[in-house]
Write a protein that holds these residues in place. Structure first.
Motif, PDB file in Angstrom:
ATOM      1  N   LYS A  27     -59.611 -10.264  -8.803  1.00 18.04           N
ATOM      2  CA  LYS A  27     -59.094  -8.921  -9.064  1.00 18.04           C
ATOM      3  C   LYS A  27     -58.058  -8.565  -7.997  1.00 18.04           C
ATOM      4  O   LYS A  27     -58.333  -8.620  -6.802  1.00 18.04           O
ATOM      5  CB  LYS A  27     -60.219  -7.891  -9.033  1.00 18.04           C
ATOM      6  N   HIS A  28     -56.852  -8.188  -8.471  1.00 18.46           N
ATOM      7  CA  HIS A  28     -55.749  -7.802  -7.590  1.00 18.46           C
ATOM      8  C   HIS A  28     -55.443  -6.313  -7.795  1.00 18.46           C
ATOM      9  O   HIS A  28     -55.383  -5.849  -8.930  1.00 18.46           O
ATOM     10  CB  HIS A  28     -54.482  -8.592  -7.943  1.00 18.46           C
ATOM     11  N   GLU A  29     -55.252  -5.597  -6.708  1.00 11.71           N
ATOM     12  CA  GLU A  29     -54.834  -4.188  -6.763  1.00 11.71           C
ATOM     13  C   GLU A  29     -53.669  -4.008  -5.807  1.00 11.71           C
ATOM     14  O   GLU A  29     -53.672  -4.591  -4.724  1.00 11.71           O
ATOM     15  CB  GLU A  29     -55.986  -3.264  -6.328  1.00 11.71           C
ATOM     16  N   HIS A  36     -54.929  -2.437 -11.643  1.00  9.27           N
ATOM     17  CA  HIS A  36     -55.574  -3.664 -11.177  1.00  9.27           C
ATOM     18  C   HIS A  36     -55.320  -4.751 -12.213  1.00  9.27           C
ATOM     19  O   HIS A  36     -54.994  -4.465 -13.366  1.00  9.27           O
ATOM     20  CB  HIS A  36     -57.076  -3.472 -10.942  1.00  9.27           C
ATOM     21  N   TRP A  38     -56.956  -8.664 -13.303  1.00 11.76           N
ATOM     22  CA  TRP A  38     -57.848  -9.806 -13.146  1.00 11.76           C
ATOM     23  C   TRP A  38     -57.100 -11.039 -13.618  1.00 11.76           C
ATOM     24  O   TRP A  38     -56.532 -11.038 -14.714  1.00 11.76           O
ATOM     25  CB  TRP A  38     -59.104  -9.645 -13.986  1.00 11.76           C
ATOM     26  N   SER A  39     -57.089 -12.090 -12.816  1.00 14.72           N
ATOM     27  CA  SER A  39     -56.454 -13.343 -13.220  1.00 14.72           C
ATOM     28  C   SER A  39     -57.206 -14.509 -12.595  1.00 14.72           C
ATOM     29  O   SER A  39     -57.879 -14.342 -11.573  1.00 14.72           O
ATOM     30  CB  SER A  39     -54.984 -13.365 -12.796  1.00 14.72           C
ATOM     31  N   THR A 101     -64.613 -13.329  -1.386  1.00 11.89           N
ATOM     32  CA  THR A 101     -63.392 -12.610  -1.746  1.00 11.89           C
ATOM     33  C   THR A 101     -62.383 -12.951  -0.671  1.00 11.89           C
ATOM     34  O   THR A 101     -62.531 -12.560   0.481  1.00 11.89           O
ATOM     35  CB  THR A 101     -63.640 -11.094  -1.809  1.00 11.89           C
ATOM     36  N   LYS A 115     -59.189  -7.952  -4.208  1.00 12.14           N
ATOM     37  CA  LYS A 115     -60.280  -7.003  -3.974  1.00 12.14           C
ATOM     38  C   LYS A 115     -61.650  -7.524  -4.388  1.00 12.14           C
ATOM     39  O   LYS A 115     -62.667  -7.016  -3.934  1.00 12.14           O
ATOM     40  CB  LYS A 115     -60.003  -5.689  -4.727  1.00 12.14           C
ATOM     41  N   GLU A 116     -61.664  -8.523  -5.279  1.00 12.44           N
ATOM     42  CA  GLU A 116     -62.958  -9.024  -5.769  1.00 12.44           C
ATOM     43  C   GLU A 116     -62.746 -10.392  -6.411  1.00 12.44           C
ATOM     44  O   GLU A 116     -61.687 -10.658  -6.979  1.00 12.44           O
ATOM     45  CB  GLU A 116     -63.518  -8.036  -6.798  1.00 12.44           C
ATOM     46  N   MET A 128     -61.272  -6.005 -21.658  1.00 13.37           N
ATOM     47  CA  MET A 128     -60.164  -5.686 -20.746  1.00 13.37           C
ATOM     48  C   MET A 128     -58.821  -5.861 -21.432  1.00 13.37           C
ATOM     49  O   MET A 128     -57.913  -5.054 -21.243  1.00 13.37           O
ATOM     50  CB  MET A 128     -60.212  -6.583 -19.514  1.00 13.37           C
TER      51      MET A 128
END
Length: 131
Positions: A27-29, A36, A38-39, A101, A115-116, A128
């Motif tokens: 998870k990128h923010e 955010h 997710w990839s 992380t 972030k996760e 999503m």
């Protein structure tokens, strides 16, 4: 963030690893239309480094996991302003390590976007993508 990753075409290499019908995602923010993104683990390919070498490094940095890279899977083009990426995906098998992380060494500690890290099931991913 946009100075580092935006307003140019980047070639990225990404790894798909599945465990218990869940796919490993990062998870990128603040990226993406929802604030955010997710990839799968991966990152921009550096000049002079093979995609496979770079993917090993990215998995270690982002997830703490050591992996074995398998077969080529597919290519995806991702365009959501200001990001434009050509992403090359490989099948990946985790061989050791403790999942964490991780971090992005291109960014300062105050500007980290990771972030996760989590295994998400396919239904979660479908929800999503429907947003």
């Amino acid at each position: 963030m946009t100075q580092t990753f935006g307003h140019k075409v980047r070639t990225r290499v990404c790894g798909i690893t599945v465990r218990d019908n869940k796919i490993l995602m990062v998870k990128h923010e603040p990226l993406g239309p929802e604030g955010h993104l997710w990839s799968p683990p991966g990152g921009g390919v550096e000049y002079g480094t093979s995609m496979q070498e770079h993917l090993l490094k990215e998995f270690d940095e982002e997830t703490g996991l050591k992996v074995q890279i398998g077969e080529f899977m597919f290519v995806n083009e991702y365009i959501i302003h200001p990001i434009h990426a050509i992403e090359v995906f490989f099948k990946v098998e985790v061989i050791s390590g403790e999942m964490i992380t991780g971090y992005d060494p291109e960014l300062s500690s105050a500007d980290q976007m990771i972030k996760e890290v989590a295994y998400l099931d396919f239904d979660e991913l479908k929800e999503m993508s429907a947003l």
